[in-house]
Design a protein around this motif. Structure first.
Motif, PDB file in Angstrom:
ATOM      1  N   ARG A  16       0.858  -1.184   0.000  1.00 25.93           N
ATOM      2  CA  ARG A  16       0.000   0.000   0.000  1.00 25.93           C
ATOM      3  C   ARG A  16       0.891   1.230   0.000  1.00 25.93           C
ATOM      4  NH1 ARG A  16      -2.717  -4.072   0.077  1.00 25.93           N
ATOM      5  NH2 ARG A  16      -4.814  -4.324   0.866  1.00 25.93           N
ATOM      6  N   THR A  17       0.409   2.299  -0.599  1.00 29.94           N
ATOM      7  CA  THR A  17       1.172   3.534  -0.655  1.00 29.94           C
ATOM      8  C   THR A  17       0.460   4.680   0.063  1.00 29.94           C
ATOM      9  OG1 THR A  17       0.193   4.075  -2.792  1.00 29.94           O
ATOM     10  CG2 THR A  17       2.310   2.895  -2.815  1.00 29.94           C
ATOM     11  N   VAL A  78      13.299   0.455  10.822  1.00 28.66           N
ATOM     12  CA  VAL A  78      12.312   0.347  11.890  1.00 28.66           C
ATOM     13  C   VAL A  78      11.150  -0.479  11.353  1.00 28.66           C
ATOM     14  CG1 VAL A  78      10.741   1.603  13.413  1.00 28.66           C
ATOM     15  CG2 VAL A  78      12.971   2.601  12.822  1.00 28.66           C
ATOM     16  N   SER A  79      10.825  -1.551  12.066  1.00 32.60           N
ATOM     17  CA  SER A  79       9.749  -2.441  11.645  1.00 32.60           C
ATOM     18  C   SER A  79       8.620  -2.404  12.663  1.00 32.60           C
ATOM     19  CB  SER A  79      10.296  -3.870  11.519  1.00 32.60           C
ATOM     20  OG  SER A  79       9.253  -4.772  11.227  1.00 32.60           O
ATOM     21  N   VAL A  80       7.395  -2.289  12.160  1.00 32.15           N
ATOM     22  CA  VAL A  80       6.192  -2.282  13.001  1.00 32.15           C
ATOM     23  C   VAL A  80       5.193  -3.244  12.371  1.00 32.15           C
ATOM     24  CG1 VAL A  80       4.286  -0.888  13.900  1.00 32.15           C
ATOM     25  CG2 VAL A  80       6.574   0.119  13.690  1.00 32.15           C
ATOM     26  N   SER A 101       2.021  -4.381   8.201  1.00 32.98           N
ATOM     27  CA  SER A 101       3.444  -4.327   8.505  1.00 32.98           C
ATOM     28  C   SER A 101       4.100  -3.196   7.720  1.00 32.98           C
ATOM     29  CB  SER A 101       4.094  -5.667   8.138  1.00 32.98           C
ATOM     30  OG  SER A 101       5.476  -5.637   8.378  1.00 32.98           O
ATOM     31  N   ALA A 102       4.938  -2.437   8.411  1.00 36.91           N
ATOM     32  CA  ALA A 102       5.671  -1.351   7.757  1.00 36.91           C
ATOM     33  C   ALA A 102       7.132  -1.430   8.143  1.00 36.91           C
ATOM     34  CB  ALA A 102       5.103   0.004   8.163  1.00 36.91           C
ATOM     35  N   VAL A 103       7.970  -1.016   7.216  1.00 40.63           N
ATOM     36  CA  VAL A 103       9.391  -0.841   7.480  1.00 40.63           C
ATOM     37  C   VAL A 103       9.751   0.567   7.033  1.00 40.63           C
ATOM     38  CG1 VAL A 103      11.733  -1.651   7.030  1.00 40.63           C
ATOM     39  CG2 VAL A 103       9.848  -3.290   7.109  1.00 40.63           C
ATOM     40  N   TRP A 157       9.643   4.484   3.286  1.00 43.75           N
ATOM     41  CA  TRP A 157       8.866   3.467   3.991  1.00 43.75           C
ATOM     42  C   TRP A 157       8.164   2.547   2.999  1.00 43.75           C
ATOM     43  CZ3 TRP A 157       3.609   3.759   2.970  1.00 43.75           C
ATOM     44  CH2 TRP A 157       3.121   4.990   2.516  1.00 43.75           C
ATOM     45  N   SER A 158       7.848   1.367   3.525  1.00 38.56           N
ATOM     46  CA  SER A 158       7.110   0.375   2.762  1.00 38.56           C
ATOM     47  C   SER A 158       6.025  -0.184   3.669  1.00 38.56           C
ATOM     48  CB  SER A 158       8.054  -0.731   2.319  1.00 38.56           C
ATOM     49  OG  SER A 158       7.355  -1.716   1.585  1.00 38.56           O
ATOM     50  N   LEU A 159       4.833  -0.322   3.154  1.00 40.80           N
ATOM     51  CA  LEU A 159       3.690  -0.801   3.923  1.00 40.80           C
ATOM     52  C   LEU A 159       3.065  -1.994   3.205  1.00 40.80           C
ATOM     53  CD1 LEU A 159       1.507  -0.388   6.198  1.00 40.80           C
ATOM     54  CD2 LEU A 159       0.349   1.154   4.592  1.00 40.80           C
TER      55      LEU A 159
END
Length: 165
Positions: A16-17, A78-80, A101-103, A157-159
């Motif tokens: 997702r963006t 950072v990973s969530v 999940s995002a990084v 970031w990447s989601l």
């Protein structure tokens, strides 16, 4: 140093963006994992965090070697992740998780201005309303605490969201 790719290569349809969806994920959980290379070895450590405007904010001891490395400009990831559900199928191969999940990639910067305000926001993120119950931090406590923030930019970031079959 080349920038890490934020493109999802496997199951790209889950990427997702939407910055709104990223903010929703970051605001939904107070725990992240921060990864960096320290003393030639990769390390990944859990830490409480908060999204404050356009930054991921963490804090800890000024005596922490890995926080000192981050304060010194070490590149970080950072990973969530939140687990939203378990997909149970007739085979293990088809079973899965629903997750968000995002990084985020970049370098942290030390917060010097409004340090107390940042710490109060972090505290209230972990336990809403807690700041009103606490005494003020002492000068010694503030000196022993480092607050770091990582900017959330348009392309660092990447989601991924897994919410379908």
């Amino acid at each position: 140093m080349p920038k890490p790719s934020t493109a999802v290569s496997r199951l790209a349809e889950k990427q997702r963006t939407s910055r709104r969806q990223l903010d929703e994920l970051l605001d939904s959980t107070p725990l992240a994992t921060v990864a960096l290379v320290r003393d030639g070895h990769p390390v990944a450590l859990p830490i409480g965090f908060a999204r404050i405007c356009d930054h991921v904010v963490i804090h800890g001891s000024t005596g922490s070697p890995w926080l000192t490395a981050l304060a010194g400009g070490a590149p970080a990831a950072v990973s969530v992740t939140t687990l939203d559900g378990v997909v149970v199928a007739r085979s293990g191969f088809e079973s899965s998780f629903h997750y968000r999940s995002a990084v985020l990639f970049g370098t942290f910067e030390v917060v010097t201005e409004d340090k107390v305000r940042y710490l109060e926001i972090l505290t209230d993120t972990f336990i809403p309303g807690r700041v009103t119950e606490l005494r003020a931090s002492t000068r010694k406590e503030l000196a022993a605490t480092v607050v770091l923030r990582l900017p959330i930019g348009p392309d660092n970031w990447s989601l991924q969201i897994s919410d379908g079959w």
